[in-house]
Design a protein around this motif. Sequence first.
Motif, PDB file in Angstrom:
ATOM      1  N   PHE A 174     -27.820   0.088  16.041  1.00 43.30           N
ATOM      2  CA  PHE A 174     -28.590   1.313  15.880  1.00 43.30           C
ATOM      3  C   PHE A 174     -27.899   2.494  16.566  1.00 43.30           C
ATOM      4  O   PHE A 174     -27.384   2.375  17.666  1.00 43.30           O
ATOM      5  N   GLY A 175     -27.915   3.640  15.879  1.00 43.79           N
ATOM      6  CA  GLY A 175     -27.370   4.843  16.480  1.00 43.79           C
ATOM      7  C   GLY A 175     -25.959   5.144  16.026  1.00 43.79           C
ATOM      8  O   GLY A 175     -25.458   4.594  15.050  1.00 43.79           O
ATOM      9  N   LYS A 176     -25.298   6.004  16.749  1.00 42.91           N
ATOM     10  CA  LYS A 176     -23.978   6.507  16.388  1.00 42.91           C
ATOM     11  C   LYS A 176     -22.912   5.446  16.607  1.00 42.91           C
ATOM     12  O   LYS A 176     -22.847   4.822  17.665  1.00 42.91           O
ATOM     13  N   PRO A 177     -22.035   5.216  15.612  1.00 45.65           N
ATOM     14  CA  PRO A 177     -20.990   4.204  15.788  1.00 45.65           C
ATOM     15  C   PRO A 177     -19.797   4.730  16.584  1.00 45.65           C
ATOM     16  O   PRO A 177     -19.487   5.919  16.558  1.00 45.65           O
ATOM     17  N   GLY A 178     -19.158   3.822  17.315  1.00 49.44           N
ATOM     18  CA  GLY A 178     -17.947   4.183  18.030  1.00 49.44           C
ATOM     19  C   GLY A 178     -16.796   4.423  17.068  1.00 49.44           C
ATOM     20  O   GLY A 178     -16.727   3.831  15.989  1.00 49.44           O
ATOM     21  N   LYS A 179     -15.864   5.260  17.458  1.00 50.30           N
ATOM     22  CA  LYS A 179     -14.783   5.646  16.553  1.00 50.30           C
ATOM     23  C   LYS A 179     -13.774   4.532  16.336  1.00 50.30           C
ATOM     24  O   LYS A 179     -13.283   4.338  15.230  1.00 50.30           O
ATOM     25  N   GLU A 180     -13.427   3.799  17.363  1.00 48.58           N
ATOM     26  CA  GLU A 180     -12.354   2.824  17.197  1.00 48.58           C
ATOM     27  C   GLU A 180     -12.495   1.722  18.237  1.00 48.58           C
ATOM     28  O   GLU A 180     -12.683   1.997  19.424  1.00 48.58           O
ATOM     29  N   VAL A 181     -12.408   0.478  17.767  1.00 54.24           N
ATOM     30  CA  VAL A 181     -12.446  -0.651  18.680  1.00 54.24           C
ATOM     31  C   VAL A 181     -11.395  -1.654  18.231  1.00 54.24           C
ATOM     32  O   VAL A 181     -11.214  -1.882  17.029  1.00 54.24           O
ATOM     33  N   HIS A 182     -10.669  -2.211  19.184  1.00 58.06           N
ATOM     34  CA  HIS A 182      -9.635  -3.196  18.922  1.00 58.06           C
ATOM     35  C   HIS A 182     -10.102  -4.546  19.464  1.00 58.06           C
ATOM     36  O   HIS A 182     -10.407  -4.664  20.652  1.00 58.06           O
TER      37      HIS A 182
END
Length: 667
Positions: A404-412
């Motif tokens: 829920f809510g705003k997604p993070g831009k980048e995850v490795h």
Amino acid sequence: MPVVIVVSCLVILVGGVVAFADQPPEFPSHPPMRSLPVAAPRPLADGPVYFVDATNGSDSNPGTQPAPLQSIQHGISVLKPGDTLCLRGGTYYERLSVTLTGETDRPITIRAYPNELVVIDGGYREFFEQPVESWEPVDSGVSGEFRSSRKYPGLAAEPDSRRPVFGSGAFSSTVKVLGNFGDSMVPLHGYAMAVDLRSDNLYWNIGDKLNEDQGIYCGPGIWYDEQTQRIHFRAAHTDLDYFDANYQGETDPRHLPLVIGGPRVVLDVEGAAHLRFQDLVFRGSRGRTISVINGQDIELENVTAYGGCPAMWLESSRHVRISRSAFRGVSAPWSTRSSEKYRGISTYLFISSFHPPLNQHIEIDHCEFTDCHDGVIVGTIDHGRFHHNLVENFNDDGLYLTIFGKPGKEVHIFQNLIRRCGIYFSFAGDGENQQDTRAFIYRNVIDMRPSVQNSPPTAAGRPPNLVYGQLLGDHGSPIWKPINFYHNTVIVPRPVWRDHYGAGMGRAVARTHRRVFNNIFCFIEGMPGFNFNFVPDTGDTIVDGNLFWSYNPGPAPPVDVIQAALNSANAKRYGWFEQSKQTYPPGWMAHDQFADPQFVKITADWRQGDNYLLNADSPAVDTGIAIPADWPDPLRASDHGKPDVGAFPLGGSLFQVGPRERLVSDH
């Protein structure tokens, strides 16, 4: 009279810091599910040091080693940039609030004394130290039912509204107390209803899963009676032979030390900066065990946290590193998805919050995340690195890529061992605002062979309800986070739902963006599927360079499996091969192959231990496609020639995961 449990431990030194104990041979309750933490030999660093000793200290002392303080919280109040608060061994029954600010080159450190184990417990010490006086039989109860000798009105109140319990399930708000066996830290079931705690029925035969009149006993556990404000305990034996284990230990809590969690956060860090926590154990909360809000440059190293709902909450923080730590959930060997979701509390283990501003530049490495309903929410991180971790035993979702809510831009997400999950990569919420976000998932071993316990059998002699997990799955059909999935080794026990390509990677949803390159999908039983599931506006998907194999394919497969897939009814119905050339000229699957990857060792039973390195004549060598140069890959330089397929290039070595640096092949 205090209960003293003497445990002989074998200390294993890894990297000069982390130590764990092998499981002792006998426990009054049940053997531990995981290795228990022991003292670490980390030497004291230079700089000013204040000492705390719960047994021999006094807060009127100056905090020197000969004259230590008594409480951690008082010690925190005197710290300045560059200081260290060193805790002598023992259990501290405190709930800590930390708002300290160090400096970039002079951080503040809170740590254990070398070679001494420090436990910080936010619960009620009497249940651990004075169990004989803390419990009494319930005259009106069932056999083996006990209740606390005194009232606990604090458990009836809702937690701090700024730090709510974050669970799911129909009765989660009703579960007011959580705990563990004190000798082994095996979790106690958090009962929502007395009818379940008191039932002798072990079978999932209650009709409506939310039935409040008919009970099902879910194993040793505790229940809080809001009317009397007493805690009730029952540890009747279980006898379900398909489970990983049954409870056959001590049934009288007066003979057992118990960890009974309080309603508040154990370690509450807010607005702190340049702060280090080292070699500490946190336990004893119904809500968050560790909470970090609006922190900057925070490090947790060799920390063990027992959930708690969740074990850790991270919110609006920057430059946080969590390393060589262990996060343990609330699922016991006899727990099931149904028992937690519908008859107790279904918790998350580790939450990177979705509240703005999102967490930024978070590194989580060499940790263990184990034994809970839901696992780790990582998709909400801006620039996150999640690597060399063990993710294991989640009866619902393992790693959340959207929530829920705003997604993070980048995850490795790379070089992890991920296994025994109901869904390995999960999506929830609406999934909106995914523009310019990406999840890079690479060089992992994803072992889907072990099943999870979904629910008890419906009757004696009936088969168990075990589930082999899905690689990808969602809740409510949200938009999925864009995924680049490459150079992974995926072990699949059997054909997946609807024979989707890549063990589920071919399952398309609206506005999907996905790249699936150079992975090994090794099926143990049955043939891999090559179907693609299409919905309107399926977005941008490319798959190629993947190797498929089955060690026990069943009836003779076609001579050319890949060509047969390209000519299949699914391919003809949707015309996906020809359409794919419009955005990927070679066409999907142009460089895919069906061939034995020739691992050094693999067996049908995941407990036997495998070796996923490639033999020299493996068809996975030099048969992958080129990966874009801006996609990260820690092994690119060691992969000579054309890319090798799978998590390990020829001549490489198995990576290590978790605090003890166990080989990825270990069971």
